[in-house]
Motif scaffolding. Structure first.
Motif, PDB file in Angstrom:
ATOM      1  N   GLY A 133     -13.118  19.138  21.822  1.00 31.83           N
ATOM      2  CA  GLY A 133     -14.191  19.017  22.793  1.00 31.83           C
ATOM      3  C   GLY A 133     -15.228  20.120  22.650  1.00 31.83           C
ATOM      4  O   GLY A 133     -16.109  20.251  23.487  1.00 31.83           O
ATOM      5  N   GLU A 134     -15.124  20.936  21.583  1.00 31.79           N
ATOM      6  CA  GLU A 134     -16.162  21.929  21.347  1.00 31.79           C
ATOM      7  C   GLU A 134     -17.480  21.213  21.080  1.00 31.79           C
ATOM      8  O   GLU A 134     -18.547  21.682  21.446  1.00 31.79           O
ATOM      9  CB  GLU A 134     -15.783  22.798  20.144  1.00 31.79           C
ATOM     10  CG  GLU A 134     -15.761  24.250  20.488  1.00 31.79           C
ATOM     11  CD  GLU A 134     -14.839  25.000  19.554  1.00 31.79           C
ATOM     12  OE1 GLU A 134     -15.300  26.018  19.019  1.00 31.79           O
ATOM     13  OE2 GLU A 134     -13.681  24.574  19.368  1.00 31.79           O
ATOM     14  N   VAL A 135     -17.350  20.062  20.427  1.00 35.09           N
ATOM     15  CA  VAL A 135     -18.496  19.154  20.285  1.00 35.09           C
ATOM     16  C   VAL A 135     -18.212  17.956  21.175  1.00 35.09           C
ATOM     17  O   VAL A 135     -17.148  17.345  21.049  1.00 35.09           O
ATOM     18  CB  VAL A 135     -18.619  18.680  18.812  1.00 35.09           C
ATOM     19  CG1 VAL A 135     -19.754  17.678  18.682  1.00 35.09           C
ATOM     20  CG2 VAL A 135     -18.792  19.863  17.892  1.00 35.09           C
ATOM     21  N   TRP A 136     -19.082  17.654  22.113  1.00 39.41           N
ATOM     22  CA  TRP A 136     -18.814  16.498  22.984  1.00 39.41           C
ATOM     23  C   TRP A 136     -20.096  15.827  23.430  1.00 39.41           C
ATOM     24  O   TRP A 136     -21.172  16.409  23.383  1.00 39.41           O
ATOM     25  CB  TRP A 136     -17.986  16.901  24.200  1.00 39.41           C
ATOM     26  CG  TRP A 136     -18.663  17.867  25.136  1.00 39.41           C
ATOM     27  CD1 TRP A 136     -18.618  19.227  25.059  1.00 39.41           C
ATOM     28  CD2 TRP A 136     -19.486  17.556  26.262  1.00 39.41           C
ATOM     29  NE1 TRP A 136     -19.355  19.783  26.065  1.00 39.41           N
ATOM     30  CE2 TRP A 136     -19.893  18.790  26.832  1.00 39.41           C
ATOM     31  CE3 TRP A 136     -19.899  16.366  26.857  1.00 39.41           C
ATOM     32  CZ2 TRP A 136     -20.717  18.850  27.958  1.00 39.41           C
ATOM     33  CZ3 TRP A 136     -20.720  16.433  27.988  1.00 39.41           C
ATOM     34  CH2 TRP A 136     -21.114  17.664  28.521  1.00 39.41           C
ATOM     35  N   ASN A 137     -19.953  14.587  23.851  1.00 42.15           N
ATOM     36  CA  ASN A 137     -21.024  13.887  24.550  1.00 42.15           C
ATOM     37  C   ASN A 137     -20.372  13.025  25.623  1.00 42.15           C
ATOM     38  O   ASN A 137     -19.141  12.922  25.682  1.00 42.15           O
ATOM     39  CB  ASN A 137     -21.872  13.063  23.572  1.00 42.15           C
ATOM     40  CG  ASN A 137     -21.027  12.109  22.770  1.00 42.15           C
ATOM     41  OD1 ASN A 137     -20.126  11.465  23.293  1.00 42.15           O
ATOM     42  ND2 ASN A 137     -21.285  12.021  21.470  1.00 42.15           N
ATOM     43  N   GLU A 138     -21.174  12.376  26.463  1.00 34.75           N
ATOM     44  CA  GLU A 138     -20.623  11.591  27.578  1.00 34.75           C
ATOM     45  C   GLU A 138     -19.648  10.515  27.094  1.00 34.75           C
ATOM     46  O   GLU A 138     -18.627  10.257  27.723  1.00 34.75           O
ATOM     47  CB  GLU A 138     -21.759  10.947  28.379  1.00 34.75           C
ATOM     48  CG  GLU A 138     -22.322  11.814  29.496  1.00 34.75           C
ATOM     49  CD  GLU A 138     -21.272  12.293  30.502  1.00 34.75           C
ATOM     50  OE1 GLU A 138     -20.417  11.471  30.889  1.00 34.75           O
ATOM     51  OE2 GLU A 138     -21.299  13.475  30.894  1.00 34.75           O
ATOM     52  N   GLU A 139     -19.992   9.920  25.939  1.00 38.97           N
ATOM     53  CA  GLU A 139     -19.168   8.832  25.430  1.00 38.97           C
ATOM     54  C   GLU A 139     -17.756   9.320  25.114  1.00 38.97           C
ATOM     55  O   GLU A 139     -16.758   8.684  25.440  1.00 38.97           O
ATOM     56  CB  GLU A 139     -19.839   8.260  24.174  1.00 38.97           C
ATOM     57  CG  GLU A 139     -19.383   6.883  23.785  1.00 38.97           C
ATOM     58  CD  GLU A 139     -19.989   6.483  22.441  1.00 38.97           C
ATOM     59  OE1 GLU A 139     -19.354   5.707  21.728  1.00 38.97           O
ATOM     60  OE2 GLU A 139     -21.088   6.986  22.101  1.00 38.97           O
ATOM     61  N   ILE A 140     -17.702  10.491  24.467  1.00 42.92           N
ATOM     62  CA  ILE A 140     -16.397  11.076  24.136  1.00 42.92           C
ATOM     63  C   ILE A 140     -15.613  11.345  25.424  1.00 42.92           C
ATOM     64  O   ILE A 140     -14.448  10.978  25.557  1.00 42.92           O
ATOM     65  CB  ILE A 140     -16.579  12.384  23.329  1.00 42.92           C
ATOM     66  CG1 ILE A 140     -17.184  12.073  21.949  1.00 42.92           C
ATOM     67  CG2 ILE A 140     -15.262  13.121  23.190  1.00 42.92           C
ATOM     68  CD1 ILE A 140     -17.544  13.308  21.137  1.00 42.92           C
ATOM     69  N   LEU A 141     -16.263  11.970  26.386  1.00 40.45           N
ATOM     70  CA  LEU A 141     -15.582  12.297  27.643  1.00 40.45           C
ATOM     71  C   LEU A 141     -15.100  11.037  28.348  1.00 40.45           C
ATOM     72  O   LEU A 141     -13.975  10.978  28.842  1.00 40.45           O
ATOM     73  CB  LEU A 141     -16.510  13.082  28.577  1.00 40.45           C
ATOM     74  CG  LEU A 141     -16.917  14.484  28.109  1.00 40.45           C
ATOM     75  CD1 LEU A 141     -17.490  15.268  29.277  1.00 40.45           C
ATOM     76  CD2 LEU A 141     -15.740  15.237  27.489  1.00 40.45           C
ATOM     77  N   ASN A 142     -15.967  10.016  28.387  1.00 35.47           N
ATOM     78  CA  ASN A 142     -15.555   8.785  29.059  1.00 35.47           C
ATOM     79  C   ASN A 142     -14.323   8.171  28.413  1.00 35.47           C
ATOM     80  O   ASN A 142     -13.428   7.704  29.099  1.00 35.47           O
ATOM     81  CB  ASN A 142     -16.703   7.776  29.070  1.00 35.47           C
ATOM     82  CG  ASN A 142     -17.786   8.196  30.059  1.00 35.47           C
ATOM     83  OD1 ASN A 142     -17.537   9.039  30.925  1.00 35.47           O
ATOM     84  ND2 ASN A 142     -18.970   7.638  29.912  1.00 35.47           N
ATOM     85  N   SER A 143     -14.287   8.190  27.076  1.00 35.92           N
ATOM     86  CA  SER A 143     -13.152   7.575  26.398  1.00 35.92           C
ATOM     87  C   SER A 143     -11.874   8.343  26.715  1.00 35.92           C
ATOM     88  O   SER A 143     -10.795   7.777  26.777  1.00 35.92           O
ATOM     89  CB  SER A 143     -13.397   7.507  24.894  1.00 35.92           C
ATOM     90  OG  SER A 143     -13.137   8.756  24.297  1.00 35.92           O
ATOM     91  N   VAL A 144     -11.985   9.632  26.941  1.00 31.30           N
ATOM     92  CA  VAL A 144     -10.800  10.439  27.248  1.00 31.30           C
ATOM     93  C   VAL A 144     -10.377  10.254  28.706  1.00 31.30           C
ATOM     94  O   VAL A 144      -9.209  10.009  29.002  1.00 31.30           O
ATOM     95  CB  VAL A 144     -11.056  11.938  26.950  1.00 31.30           C
ATOM     96  CG1 VAL A 144      -9.937  12.804  27.527  1.00 31.30           C
ATOM     97  CG2 VAL A 144     -11.183  12.161  25.448  1.00 31.30           C
ATOM     98  N   PHE A 145     -11.337  10.352  29.633  1.00 27.24           N
ATOM     99  CA  PHE A 145     -10.963  10.449  31.046  1.00 27.24           C
ATOM    100  C   PHE A 145     -10.817   9.103  31.761  1.00 27.24           C
ATOM    101  O   PHE A 145     -10.242   9.039  32.842  1.00 27.24           O
ATOM    102  CB  PHE A 145     -11.946  11.355  31.786  1.00 27.24           C
ATOM    103  CG  PHE A 145     -11.820  12.787  31.347  1.00 27.24           C
ATOM    104  CD1 PHE A 145     -10.695  13.519  31.707  1.00 27.24           C
ATOM    105  CD2 PHE A 145     -12.776  13.394  30.555  1.00 27.24           C
ATOM    106  CE1 PHE A 145     -10.545  14.835  31.291  1.00 27.24           C
ATOM    107  CE2 PHE A 145     -12.638  14.709  30.129  1.00 27.24           C
ATOM    108  CZ  PHE A 145     -11.518  15.430  30.503  1.00 27.24           C
ATOM    109  N   ALA A 146     -11.348   8.034  31.147  1.00 28.31           N
ATOM    110  CA  ALA A 146     -11.235   6.725  31.798  1.00 28.31           C
ATOM    111  C   ALA A 146      -9.779   6.317  31.919  1.00 28.31           C
ATOM    112  O   ALA A 146      -9.412   5.549  32.808  1.00 28.31           O
ATOM    113  CB  ALA A 146     -12.019   5.687  31.005  1.00 28.31           C
ATOM    114  N   LYS A 147      -8.918   6.847  31.037  1.00 27.70           N
ATOM    115  CA  LYS A 147      -7.498   6.458  31.070  1.00 27.70           C
ATOM    116  C   LYS A 147      -6.736   7.190  32.171  1.00 27.70           C
ATOM    117  O   LYS A 147      -5.585   6.886  32.448  1.00 27.70           O
ATOM    118  CB  LYS A 147      -6.854   6.781  29.715  1.00 27.70           C
ATOM    119  CG  LYS A 147      -7.326   5.895  28.576  1.00 27.70           C
ATOM    120  CD  LYS A 147      -6.760   6.401  27.250  1.00 27.70           C
ATOM    121  CE  LYS A 147      -7.755   6.244  26.133  1.00 27.70           C
ATOM    122  NZ  LYS A 147      -7.768   7.369  25.190  1.00 27.70           N
TER     123      LYS A 147
END
Lengths: 455, 455
Positions: free
Chosen positions: A436-450
Motif C-alpha cells: 500500500g506504499e503505492v495506492w489508489n481508491e481502486e486498490i483500497l476498494n478491492s481490499v476493504f470491500a471484503k
C-alpha cells in the motif's frame, strides 16, 4: 494524522450475549459521544486509554449503563480520536446506541472503513489490513496464527527487505547512468544479473505460497469418492464423530453432495462427499458428472474408498481414471470393511494392509487415516509461514517477477542501464502496491470491500 | 469484597466480526492475564480503568494483537479484579484466548456467573441482575428501556420504600409489645390496619404488572384468524412489508401456523397466523383445534378477518365464538377487500366503515390497523414503567400480599401484636427475596441459570 468525518458501527457480532461494542471514530467524536454519555467525567476531559462508566442517553432517557473506552489520536486503532461504548448485548440496545450517535452527528461506517482509516493513517499497511480480515474469517488455528504473524509485520518485513535490495540495485544503475560519459562500471553486470534473478526467484516463491495460503485460509479439501456401498457415509460419520466442531452442510440447489469442515490437528479439513460414481465394466460413469468434477477439482486429496470384500483391486479403474484427470491432487485408494476379510488369500491381505485400510465397524484405521490426512495437509502448507498470500498479492508478485525478468534480460543483452532501471522501478511499484506504499481508491476498494461493517 | 476463583468466558456473541471480548474475573486474574499478555506495561502494574495494548501469547507464539481493559476491585462489574481482552472477532481467536487463560489457571465461567458475583459483592441486587438478562433478550425498545430503568434501580427503590414502611409498622408493633404490661397504644389500630392494607394493595398492584411486563418482554401477541380466503396471507405480508426487521418462523413439527415479530412504534408485536378455521353452517370447525386454541390463548388481541364481499356479517359466528372462548383477549372483526364493495347497499357500507376495514390491494387501512394494534399494545402495558415484573417476583409479591392480609386480619380481630408482627416479618422476608437481601443457593440458581455464559 488525517482526520475524517465521524463514523460509527457495532463492532461485535449480532446476537444475545453479555456485551456489545459500538465503535465511534473521527472528527469531533468526543463531542458526539458526550451528547449521549453521562458519567462522573466527560469523555472530552478523559485521558487517553482510560475507561469511563456511566449511562447512555437517547431520546431523553437513559437506555443502558455503559463503559466508554477513550483513545486519543494518534494512539488508537484508526489513528483518530476513538470512543468505544460497551453496552449490554442483544438486538435492541446496540442498535439504539448507533442510532443515537448518528442523530448526534456521526454516520454509519462502511465495511472495513475503520481499518481503511488505520491504513490511511499509517497504523498498518495493506498486508496487515488483509491479515485482520484473515484472522476474523479464519477456519483453522494454523491459518489464524499465520495471519497473526502477518498482522505483526511478518510479510511487511519480507517485502521491505526485497524493496531495499531492489532500490539499491536501482540506485547503482542510475548512478552509473550519471557517469555514463566516463564509462565507469559501479557494479559487475554478471553480479547485477544474478541479484536481479535472485529477487525474481524470491517473488515467484512468495507468489507460489498462494496455494498453500488458500489451504490455510479455507481448509485442506479431501474428496471422498467410491462405488456405491463402498462405505462412504459411515466413514464420513466416523471422521466427523466427536470432532464435529465446525459443521456446515451445503444447502445448494442440488443436494448431491455433503461438505463438512473439521479440525484435524491445527488444520481445517473440508471433507467433500461426492455421490454418483458408478462402475460399468471399465468405463466410469459419473452421474451429475459436471458437479462431481468441479468439486474434485478443488480437492487437494482424493480418497477412493474400495470395498475390500469385493476384491482389493475392484476400484482400480476409478483410481486410475481420477489420477489421469486430477493431476494436482493426490489420489489414494482406501480399503474399507477389512473386518470382512476372513476368506481372502494371505497374499491379497498383505497387499491390502500395505496401503490405507480401515474398518469403521471395528473402529480400526480411522486414527491412521486422520494422521495421513493431517500429514498430507501439513505437507501442502509447508512454505511461507508468516504470510497468507492472497490472489491480489500473488498477482502483483508475479507481475513484479516478469518486470525483473525483463530487467535481467536487458542487463544480459548489454542494453543501456536506463532500460533495466525502468523495469526495476516497475517491479518496485508492484511491490509497493502490495503493502500500500503505492495506492489508489481502486486498490483500497478491492481490499476493504471484503471486510465486515464495524472493522 | 469477596473474591472467588478466577473464571473466564467470551462475553460477545459468536460469529465473524471486528471484535470479540473475553472476560476474566477473580482471584489472581492479573497474574493469569500477564502470563499471556505482552505489552509495554504489565497488567499487574496497570492502574484501574486503563487500557493496555499488546500481543496475546499462547503456546509459545503471539496469536493476536489485543487490547486489555483493566479494572481493579472493587471498581469492576463483578466487584473483583477484572481483565477484559479485546481480540479480533471470529471463530478461532476468541476460543484460543479462553483456552490459554484456562491453561494459565482460570476456569470456564458458568452461565450468569459474572453477574452472580456482582450480586454477591453487592454491585447490584437481584432485580437489577434480572434486568440485565431482560436487556440482553429484549425484543422491543420499550421493553429494553423499562429493563434499563430497572437496572438503574427503579424497582429497587420501590421495594426499598415498601420495605421501610413495613419495617416502621413492625417496629411500632414490637415496641408496643415491649410495653404490653402498661397497655400503651403507640399506633391507632384502625390506622395500622389501613396502612397494612395499603401495603398489600401495592404488592398486588406490582404483581399484576407481571402481565404487562410479559408483553414488554416477549411482545404483544396478535392472532389473525378467518375463514379461508379472507385475505390473511396478504394482510400478513402487508403488515410485515418493509418492517421485517426481526423475523422468526417457528419451525415446529406442525407447520400449521406462522409467527413473525415486527416492531410497531416502540413495541414488539408477534403476529400469529393460525390456519384451519372453517365455517360449516353456524358451527365452527377448527382443524387442528388444540394447536389453534393454544396459540390463541397466548394472544392479547385476536383479529378476525372477514371478506366484506361475502357480506360484512359473514364471520360473526366466528367472532362470537372466539369472544366466548378467549375472555382475556380483545376480539375484533376486520373487514377485508373493501375495494370490491361496489354493489353493496350504502347502509351496509356505513356499518363496514365504522369498524376496522382495509384493502391490501389498494393499500388502504393498513396504517390505521397498525395504529389500532399499537394503541391496544400500549394500553396493555400501561402499568409499572420502571420494572419488568417476572414470574418469580410476581409470585413473591403475591405471597407477601397474603401475609399482609393475615396481618391485617389479626389487627382487626384485636389479636396480640405479636401475630401481626410475625406476618409482617414474613412479608418482609418475601420482599427481601425479590431484591436478594434474603437469599440462598436455590434462589440464586433459579435467577442465574437463565443467563448466558459470559454475562
Amino acid at each position: 494524522m488525517l482526520t475524517f468525518d465521524p463514523i460509527c458501527a457495532i463492532a461485535t457480532p449480532p446476537g444475545a450475549a453479555g456485551l456489545a461494542i459500538i465503535r465511534l471514530s473521527g472528527d469531533s467524536c468526543f463531542t458526539i459521544a458526550d451528547t449521549c454519555f453521562r458519567g462522573k467525567t466527560s469523555i472530552e476531559e478523559a485521558r487517553s486509554h482510560t475507561i469511563l462508566y456511566g449511562a447512555f442517553w437517547s431520546g431523553g432517557q437513559a437506555i443502558d449503563q455503559v463503559t466508554a473506552f477513550v483513545y486519543r489520536a494518534p494512539h488508537s486503532y484508526t489513528g483518530e480520536d476513538v470512543v468505544e461504548f460497551g453496552c449490554h448485548g442483544g438486538t435492541i440496545v446496540a442498535h439504539e446506541v448507533v442510532q443515537a450517535l448518528i442523530e448526534a452527528g456521526a454516520r454509519h461506517a462502511e465495511p472495513g472503513e475503520f481499518t481503511k482509516r488505520a491504513f490511511l493513517n499509517r497504523k498498518l499497511d495493506l498486508t496487515q489490513a488483509e491479515a485482520v480480515g484473515d484472522i476474523i474469517h479464519a477456519v483453522s488455528t494454523q491459518g489464524s496464527h499465520t495471519a497473526a504473524r502477518q498482522l505483526m509485520g511478518g510479510f511487511t518485513r519480507r517485502l521491505a527487505e526485497l524493496r531495499e535490495k531492489l532500490l539499491e540495485l536501482c540506485g547503482l544503475l542510475e548512478l552509473e547512468l550519471d557517469f555514463s560519459q566516463e564509462d565507469i562500471e559501479l557494479i559487475d553486470k554478471t553480479v547485477l544479473a544474478r541479484r536481479i534473478h535472485e529477487a525474481r526467484e524470491y517473488c515467484l516463491e512468495l507468489a507460489s505460497a498462494h496455494r498453500s495460503s488458500e489451504i490455510l485460509r479455507s481448509g485442506f479439501s479431501v474428496g471422498i469418492v467410491g462405488y456405491p456401498n463402498a462405505g462412504k457415509s459411515s466413514l464420513l460419520n466416523a471422521l466427523l464423530g466427536k470432532n464435529r466442531a465446525i459443521v456446515s452442510e451445503i444447502a445448494g440447489t442440488t443436494r448431491d453432495y455433503i461438505e463438512e469442515t473439521l479440525q484435524i490437528g491445527s488444520m481445517a479439513v473440508r471433507i467433500i462427499d461426492t455421490a454418483g460414481f458408478r462402475a460399468s465394466s471399465d468405463v466410469i460413469e459419473v452421474a451429475g458428472i459436471q458437479l462431481a468434477e468441479t468439486l474434485l477439482e478443488e480437492c487437494h486429496l482424493i480418497l477412493v474408498l474400495n470395498d475390500s470384500a469385493e476384491g482389493w483391486e475392484h476400484s482400480n479403474p476409478l483410481v486410475n481414471s481420477l489420477r489421469g484427470k486430477f493431476l494436482e491432487a493426490r489420489v489414494e485408494c482406501v480399503q474399507t470393511k477389512i473386518d470382512l476379510l476372513e476368506n481372502t488369500p494371505e497374499a491379497s491381505k498383505d497387499a491390502i494392509f500395505e496401503g490405507l485400510h480401515l474398518s469403521v465397524k471395528e473402529e480400526r484405521g480411522i486414527k491412521e487415516l486422520k494422521h495421513f490426512i493431517e500429514r498430507e495437509a501439513q505437507r501442502a502448507v509447508q512454505t511461507v509461514s508468516d504470510a497468507l498470500i492472497n490472489a491480489r498479492q500473488a498477482s502483483l508478485l508475479t507481475q513484479a517477477a516478469s518486470s525483473l525478468a525483463k530487467a535481467r534480460e536487458a542487463v544480459q543483452a548489454g542494453a543501456s542501464n536506463e532500460f533495466a532501471a525502468i523495469d526495476l522501478r516497475e517491479a518496485l511499484k508492484r511491490i509497493g502496491e502490495i503493502t500500500g506504499e503505492v495506492w489508489n481508491e481502486e486498490i483500497l476498494n478491492s481490499v476493504f470491500a471484503k471486510f465486515c461493517i464495524g472493522k
